[in-house]
Scaffold this motif. Structure first.
Motif, PDB file in Angstrom:
ATOM      1  N   ALA A 167       7.409   9.995  12.001  1.00 46.05           N
ATOM      2  CA  ALA A 167       6.110   9.466  11.289  1.00 46.05           C
ATOM      3  C   ALA A 167       5.422   8.429  12.360  1.00 46.05           C
ATOM      4  O   ALA A 167       4.283   8.284  12.490  1.00 46.05           O
ATOM      5  CB  ALA A 167       6.641   8.408  10.121  1.00 46.05           C
ATOM      6  N   TYR A 192       1.595   9.097  13.478  1.00 43.58           N
ATOM      7  CA  TYR A 192       0.251   8.247  13.082  1.00 43.58           C
ATOM      8  C   TYR A 192      -0.205   7.488  14.192  1.00 43.58           C
ATOM      9  O   TYR A 192      -1.108   7.008  14.265  1.00 43.58           O
ATOM     10  CB  TYR A 192       0.905   7.098  12.050  1.00 43.58           C
ATOM     11  N   CYS A 195      14.194   6.575   4.403  1.00 46.74           N
ATOM     12  CA  CYS A 195      14.054   7.752   5.409  1.00 46.74           C
ATOM     13  C   CYS A 195      15.340   7.567   6.189  1.00 46.74           C
ATOM     14  O   CYS A 195      15.988   6.695   6.277  1.00 46.74           O
ATOM     15  CB  CYS A 195      12.828   7.621   6.094  1.00 46.74           C
ATOM     16  N   LEU A 213       3.237   1.614   7.546  1.00 49.45           N
ATOM     17  CA  LEU A 213       3.111   2.193   9.001  1.00 49.45           C
ATOM     18  C   LEU A 213       2.098   2.720   9.510  1.00 49.45           C
ATOM     19  O   LEU A 213       1.634   2.465  10.425  1.00 49.45           O
ATOM     20  CB  LEU A 213       4.267   3.049   9.250  1.00 49.45           C
ATOM     21  N   SER A 214       1.318   3.638   8.804  1.00 45.33           N
ATOM     22  CA  SER A 214       0.058   4.275   9.064  1.00 45.33           C
ATOM     23  C   SER A 214      -0.970   3.465   9.022  1.00 45.33           C
ATOM     24  O   SER A 214      -1.712   3.270  10.080  1.00 45.33           O
ATOM     25  CB  SER A 214      -0.045   5.457   7.833  1.00 45.33           C
ATOM     26  N   ASP A 223       4.677   1.039   0.133  1.00 47.19           N
ATOM     27  CA  ASP A 223       5.481   2.255   0.550  1.00 47.19           C
ATOM     28  C   ASP A 223       5.631   2.158   2.119  1.00 47.19           C
ATOM     29  O   ASP A 223       4.786   1.843   2.814  1.00 47.19           O
ATOM     30  CB  ASP A 223       5.147   3.462   0.356  1.00 47.19           C
ATOM     31  N   TRP A 224       6.830   2.077   2.644  1.00 49.44           N
ATOM     32  CA  TRP A 224       6.904   2.217   4.098  1.00 49.44           C
ATOM     33  C   TRP A 224       5.951   2.975   4.936  1.00 49.44           C
ATOM     34  O   TRP A 224       5.473   2.468   5.949  1.00 49.44           O
ATOM     35  CB  TRP A 224       8.581   2.395   4.709  1.00 49.44           C
ATOM     36  N   GLU A 225       5.849   4.333   4.658  1.00 50.31           N
ATOM     37  CA  GLU A 225       5.108   5.164   5.345  1.00 50.31           C
ATOM     38  C   GLU A 225       3.497   4.749   5.389  1.00 50.31           C
ATOM     39  O   GLU A 225       2.968   4.731   6.347  1.00 50.31           O
ATOM     40  CB  GLU A 225       5.259   6.467   4.949  1.00 50.31           C
ATOM     41  N   GLN A 226       3.054   4.237   3.983  1.00 49.63           N
ATOM     42  CA  GLN A 226       1.791   3.709   4.052  1.00 49.63           C
ATOM     43  C   GLN A 226       1.484   2.520   5.004  1.00 49.63           C
ATOM     44  O   GLN A 226       0.534   2.480   5.691  1.00 49.63           O
ATOM     45  CB  GLN A 226       1.603   3.202   2.669  1.00 49.63           C
ATOM     46  N   ASP A 229      13.300  10.565  10.588  1.00 49.01           N
ATOM     47  CA  ASP A 229      11.982  10.503   9.766  1.00 49.01           C
ATOM     48  C   ASP A 229      11.059   9.430  10.214  1.00 49.01           C
ATOM     49  O   ASP A 229       9.832   9.614  10.347  1.00 49.01           O
ATOM     50  CB  ASP A 229      12.422  10.427   8.381  1.00 49.01           C
ATOM     51  N   PHE A 230      11.522   8.399  10.364  1.00 48.87           N
ATOM     52  CA  PHE A 230      10.852   7.289  10.896  1.00 48.87           C
ATOM     53  C   PHE A 230      10.078   7.558  12.118  1.00 48.87           C
ATOM     54  O   PHE A 230       8.970   7.012  12.391  1.00 48.87           O
ATOM     55  CB  PHE A 230      11.862   5.840  10.879  1.00 48.87           C
TER      56      PHE A 230
END
Length: 287
Positions: free
Chosen positions: A228, A232, A220, A279-280, A274-277, A224-225
């Motif tokens: 997110a 979250y 990302c 982070l959330s 995954d990075w977004e998973q 984007d980071f």
């Protein structure tokens, strides 16, 4: 099994301290910069003589990317001389060194993820000193793992995630660079991987020492980071994308610093989340 951790007050050191209770068979010894200044060779020898660690995880580093441009001697002392000191003592004591390095050893001009075999070409003092530190370790000892990582964040210490959360509460809007691409790394995931490498090395007579890349999966931009992070954490502050040219900094950042991770996945037999998973998951619980 004794594992000595340097830089214990940094975000990675604190992440290792956080997961240490999950490994009752490992005796972790955590040293901050006052207890163990890696620029002082005699101090390293004294600590090693006291605890006799089988492994040393070096999370101590000068990481102020922009400040390094005006403090090159200090960055060199910690990232090069300090790394060399640790490697030399590890070699003398038969200790395996695990050293954390960075995507900043690359210039960011590639369009595909960087492998461990790609040639470093740092563009600033921080990246240059980390690259020189890697080379110093390789000259001083053969029993080392260098783990390059990127965009590290956590609930501990100072990092991009915590900065965005703070600014979102202070400002009406945020403007974040959108033309630099990388992979955010949850510091606890990195800590878990470092411990997995310790376990791997303790169970093999001839471990595959060398350089490895680790970050969370996916990629990302900083924009984007940031988006997110606010999503979250249930913040509604608007975020606007800007080019790097609108946000000049003393140190030049890599435009693209995604790391290829097949080598470490094969070594440890791990699945990287995954990075977004990640982070959330972190932001869904109180920090």
């Amino acid at each position: 099994m004794v594992v000595l951790v340097t830089g214990a007050n940094g975000q990675l050191g604190q992440s290792l301290r956080n997961i240490a209770p999950h490994y009752p068979d490992i005796e972790f010894v955590f040293c901050d910069s006052l207890q163990l200044n890696i620029t002082q060779r005699a101090q390293i020898e004294s600590v090693f003589n006291q605890y006799q660690p089988e492994f040393c995880i070096n999370t101590a580093a000068y990481t102020a990317v922009d400040k390094a441009e005006s403090e090159p001697e200090k960055a060199h002392a910690i990232n090069v001389v300090g790394a060399q000191n640790l490697a030399e003592v590890c070699q003398e004591k038969g200790t395996v060194l695990l050293h954390v390095s960075t995507d900043f050893v690359f210039d960011g001009t590639q369009k595909t993820p960087y492998t461990e075999d790609d040639l470093p070409n740092p563009t600033g003092v921080y990246g240059q000193t980390k690259w020189e530190g890697e080379q110093a370790i390789a000259r001083a000892t053969s029993r080392y793992f260098i783990v390059r990582t990127a965009w590290v964040y956590s609930q501990f210490g100072a990092n991009f995630m915590k900065t965005m959360l703070r600014l979102a509460d202070e400002r009406d809007a945020l403007r974040v660079v959108s033309d630099q691409v990388g992979s955010p790394t949850n510091a606890v995931d990195l800590a878990e991987v470092l411990v997995a490498m310790v376990r791997y090395a303790s169970q093999h007579d001839h471990p595959a020492f060398g350089i490895y890349h680790f970050s969370n999966e996916g990629q990302c931009s900083w924009y984007d980071f940031a988006t997110a992070i606010l999503k979250y954490s249930q913040r509604t502050t608007p975020v606007f994308p800007i080019p790097t040219t609108d946000f000049p900094t003393p140190a030049k950042r890599p435009a693209y610093s995604v790391l290829r991770k097949e080598k470490i996945k094969r070594l440890l037999g791990i699945e990287i989340l995954d990075w977004e998973q990640r982070l959330s998951q972190l932001l869904s619980s109180p920090l």
